[in-house]
Design an enzyme around this catalytic site. Structure first.
Site, PDB file in Angstrom:
ATOM      1  N   ASP A 167     -17.096   7.141  -1.405  1.00  0.00           N
ATOM      2  CA  ASP A 167     -15.783   6.977  -0.781  1.00  0.00           C
ATOM      3  C   ASP A 167     -15.517   8.298  -0.053  1.00  0.00           C
ATOM      4  OD1 ASP A 167     -13.098   6.381  -0.217  1.00  0.00           O
ATOM      5  OD2 ASP A 167     -12.400   6.764  -2.254  1.00  0.00           O
ATOM      6  N   GLN A 227     -10.285  -3.652  -3.475  1.00  0.00           N
ATOM      7  CA  GLN A 227     -11.591  -3.158  -3.057  1.00  0.00           C
ATOM      8  C   GLN A 227     -12.646  -3.431  -4.128  1.00  0.00           C
ATOM      9  OE1 GLN A 227     -12.479  -1.430   0.030  1.00  0.00           O
ATOM     10  NE2 GLN A 227     -14.431  -2.102  -0.816  1.00  0.00           N
ATOM     11  N   CYS A 265     -16.625   1.994   0.465  1.00  0.00           N
ATOM     12  CA  CYS A 265     -15.427   1.169   0.695  1.00  0.00           C
ATOM     13  C   CYS A 265     -14.941   1.296   2.128  1.00  0.00           C
ATOM     14  CB  CYS A 265     -14.342   1.524  -0.306  1.00  0.00           C
ATOM     15  SG  CYS A 265     -13.841   3.247  -0.274  1.00  0.00           S
ATOM     16  N   HIS A 267      -7.346   0.929  -6.562  1.00  0.00           N
ATOM     17  CA  HIS A 267      -7.565   0.091  -5.380  1.00  0.00           C
ATOM     18  C   HIS A 267      -8.242  -1.194  -5.854  1.00  0.00           C
ATOM     19  CE1 HIS A 267      -7.897  -1.136  -1.351  1.00  0.00           C
ATOM     20  NE2 HIS A 267      -8.733  -0.244  -0.858  1.00  0.00           N
ATOM     21  N   ARG A 315     -13.845  -8.266   1.404  1.00  0.00           N
ATOM     22  CA  ARG A 315     -12.414  -8.033   1.161  1.00  0.00           C
ATOM     23  C   ARG A 315     -11.627  -9.323   1.435  1.00  0.00           C
ATOM     24  NH1 ARG A 315     -10.385  -2.937   1.355  1.00  0.00           N
ATOM     25  NH2 ARG A 315      -8.546  -4.029   0.574  1.00  0.00           N
ATOM     26  N   ARG A 346       0.876  -1.186   0.000  1.00  0.00           N
ATOM     27  CA  ARG A 346       0.000   0.000   0.000  1.00  0.00           C
ATOM     28  C   ARG A 346       0.901   1.219   0.000  1.00  0.00           C
ATOM     29  NH1 ARG A 346      -5.438   1.581   3.338  1.00  0.00           N
ATOM     30  NH2 ARG A 346      -6.206   0.105   1.795  1.00  0.00           N
TER      31      ARG A 346
END
Ligand code: CP
Ligand code: NVA
Length: 302
Positions: free
Chosen positions: A219, A131, A259, A128, A287, A101
């Protein structure tokens, strides 16, 4: 598939295969017939905060029979300027896979190239992908699939989530409307990369985007690394909040997705979030299942 670096780099068949596998792994959690990561050690290197991604990968590696350790990049020589390509060549000789990340997409691409081990993008400023795979699994469970589905994304359309959603719509062919003020619509270089003919529409009319939608998605308005812009973002993005009024325009049976982490009464009202907590926290749980599918697929190839 040797790495998961972006949704852009996947084919429709690869995405569909991962969602099928995630559904299977979800159904058989606790009694998996195979342990594809048995004997393997995976590294997680994070330069940004995380709750869901970190926990789901740490649990996921273990459930697939592997070991995992977590490194904050600030505690590594990476944080003192050691190049990513050197870090990658060291880890590539010691561990079997890496989950990263960070900020710059090029860093995960370089890590994969130089380490030569399966590498997973656990969020960059560009994408991402993990996700999105969890979101697609949730949409399949809740809406029966994405064919003929209208997904409406509200907020910062130029962030990692907006971009990954655009690639998912392009690869899978469902309708995506990104509702964002002009300042936060996907940048022109991104739009020219996705081309003229796509199932992606950009609008600054949140109500038009919500009308007839099957999935309302949002988001945070202040992505990690954008904290200095928070005041402007909260002001400019305010008309793009998911609230009861917006939801009333969506199709019957429409779902709300976030998310997470969620900032109450900013991008989503407390009342919508709590009324839809079941679908939003199912999405968070997914996830784990989606990422196990990714790691199982990468372990098969390595
Ligand atoms: N959605 C998501 O990636 O959450 P975390 O930042 O908590 O990992
Ligand atoms: N766009 C957000 C996603 C958080 C999961 C960020 O980058 O902070």
């Amino acid at each position: 598939m040797k790495n998961l670096l972006s949704i852009e780099s996947l084919t429709a068949a690869e995405i569909e295969g991962l969602i099928d596998s995630a559904a299977e792994l979800k159904a058989t959690r606790g009694s998996h017939a195979e342990q594809p990561l048995a004997g393997q050690t995976w590294a997680m290197i994070f330069s940004k905060s995380s709750t869901r991604t970190r926990v789901s990968f740490e649990v996921g590696v273990r459930e697939l029979g592997g070991s995992v350790f977590f490194l904050n990049s600030n505690d590594m020589q990476l944080g003192r300027g050691e190049p990513i390509k050197d870090t990658a060549r060291v880890l590539g000789r010691m561990v079997h896979g890496a989950i990263i990340r960070t900020f710059d997409q090029q860093d995960v691409e370089d890590f994969a190239k130089y380490s030569k081990i399966p590498t997973i993008n656990a969020l960059t400023d560009e994408e991402h992908p993990c996700q999105i795979l969890a979101d697609l699994l949730t949409i399949r469970e809740r809406c029966g699939g994405w064919e003929g589905t209208k997904v409406a994304f509200f907020g910062d359309g130029d962030c990692n989530m907006g971009r990954s959603w655009a690639w998912a719509a392009i690869r899978l062919g469902f309708e995506l409307v990104i509702a964002a003020p002009k300042e936060f619509q996907p940048a022109s270089d991104f739009m020219s990369r996705i081309g003229d003919y796509t199932p992606v529409t950009i609008t600054d009319d949140a109500k038009a985007a919500a009308t007839g939608a099957d999935v309302l998605y949002t988001d945070t308005w202040v992505s990690m690394g954008k904290e200095d812009e928070a005041a402007d973002r909260l002001r400019i993005l305010a008309p793009f909040q998911i609230n009861d009024e917006l939801l009333s325009l969506a199709n019957d049976g429409a779902i709300v997705q976030h998310c997470l982490p969620a900032y109450r009464d900013k991008e989503i009202t407390e009342s919508v979030l709590e009324a839809r907590e079941n679908e939003i926290f199912d999405q968070a749980e997914n996830r784990l299942h989606a990422q196990k599918a990714v790691m199982a697929a990468l372990a098969e190839k390595s």
